[in-house]
Design an enzyme around this catalytic site. Structure first.
Site, PDB file in Angstrom:
ATOM      1  N   HIS A 179       0.819  -1.181   0.060  1.00 23.66           N
ATOM      2  CA  HIS A 179      -0.148  -0.128   0.098  1.00 23.66           C
ATOM      3  C   HIS A 179       0.852   1.312  -0.135  1.00 23.66           C
ATOM      4  CE1 HIS A 179      -3.612   2.481   0.961  1.00 23.66           C
ATOM      5  NE2 HIS A 179      -2.749   3.145   1.913  1.00 23.66           N
ATOM      6  N   HIS A 236     -10.189   0.725   8.070  1.00 22.80           N
ATOM      7  CA  HIS A 236     -11.226   1.262   7.190  1.00 22.80           C
ATOM      8  C   HIS A 236     -12.425   0.246   7.538  1.00 22.80           C
ATOM      9  CE1 HIS A 236      -9.288   4.718   5.791  1.00 22.80           C
ATOM     10  NE2 HIS A 236      -8.223   3.742   5.518  1.00 22.80           N
TER      11      HIS A 236
END
Length: 321
Positions: A179, A236
């Site tokens: 990421h 998230h």
């Protein structure tokens, strides 16, 4: 001193899909294996019996695992904030800092003092509150060594294989780049929990902004070594959209179909779907299952292609889903 009844049972005796953390007949079966909050058993999982409505209203939800308490709360649009509290030393760490106010409110709610910030990566919705929280609390900021120039206020830089100690609690730092290039995760093995930032999600993984497919595939394999019982705290609430993609890749997976239906109901109720467990991810997450023959076939990846190519096919499919 606990303000709610706490139950210590094996993780898999808890119905993970229910809005209330209830226990059915498993309570009787587990009665002989109950421990105090300061116990040491690696299978001791304690959870505050708290209605999911508190989650939906953003009031925070608490869990504890044999000496570590986790306070979870909503931040920004879809971020989760976490405080990890060692009950033996009284030390408390924030996992990332999406914004300041929810963290200060959670600290006040629990009566804890912030001693550390543990940053998983440099993005602003993970490190944006560092400096203000440090100014308010005098805490020590810990972050990824390979992103130390991008972590505001960093005091201690750690990389894969390092161990972070907070009182009696120890976390192995995992290199889970992809990421971002230097992304790390914190695995509290004794307490069966991992804080993974944006590297691994419930039925998903982080979009690749900086890393390579080779790097991200290696990160997924590191996660695949964690025990099934490990609680996965991601950053998230992306589970519903991840489930839709996962089902499109593997429609014949009955465990995935069941989980997708559970998630749909939970989100309609405004309930949180995080944390997950490593066991559930292994059964339902296409980014951990990418090498299975039927998933390769579904995405047009030949049997002779390497694992990195197979993983890349899943990630590319999700990017355009």
């Amino acid at each position: 001193s606990m303000r709610a009844a706490m139950l210590c049972v094996s993780l898999f005796s808890l119905p993970q899909s229910l809005g209330y953390l209830t226990v059915r007949s498993a309570l009787t079966a587990a009665a002989g294996s109950m421990f105090s909050v300061r116990g040491v058993s690696s299978f001791c999982q304690q959870r505050l019996l708290q209605p999911a409505g508190a989650r939906a209203m953003g009031g925070g939800a608490a869990k504890a695992t044999c000496g570590l308490e986790v306070e979870q709360f909503a931040c920004l649009n879809d971020n989760y904030g976490y405080l990890v509290h060692d009950t033996l030393s009284g030390l408390t760490a924030a996992i990332d800092t999406p914004e300041v106010k929810p963290y200060m409110e959670a600290l006040a709610r629990r009566g804890w003092k912030l001693s550390h910030i543990l940053n998983t990566h440099h993005h602003s919705d993970h490190a944006g509150g560092n400096l203000e929280l440090k100014s308010l609390t005098g805490c020590t900021i810990v972050g990824p060594a390979n992103e130390k120039d991008k972590i505001p206020g960093i005091d201690l830089a750690l990389g894969g294989g390092d161990v972070f100690e907070m009182g009696a609690a120890k976390a192995l730092v995992l290199d889970v780049g992809g990421h971002t290039k230097g992304h790390i995760a914190f695995h509290f093995a004794q307490h069966q929990m991992a804080f993974v930032g944006d590297s691994l999600f419930a039925m998903g993984c982080g979009r690749m902004f900086e890393g390579t497919y080779e790097q991200m595939q290696a990160s997924m394999e590191r996660f695949n070594t964690l025990p099934d019982e490990t609680l996965i705290y991601c950053a998230h609430e992306y589970t519903l959209s991840n489930a839709k993609f996962a089902v499109s890749v593997e429609p014949s997976n009955s465990a995935l179909q069941e989980r997708s239906a559970e998630v749909h109901v939970m989100r309609l109720r405004g309930e949180w779907t995080v944390p997950s467990t490593m066991g559930r991810e292994r059964l339902t997450n296409p980014f951990l299952r990418y090498d299975l023959p039927h998933i390769r076939k579904a995405l047009g990846v030949s049997a002779s292609a390497g694992k990195v190519e197979a993983f890349a096919a899943v990630r590319k499919a999700k990017d355009t889903f």
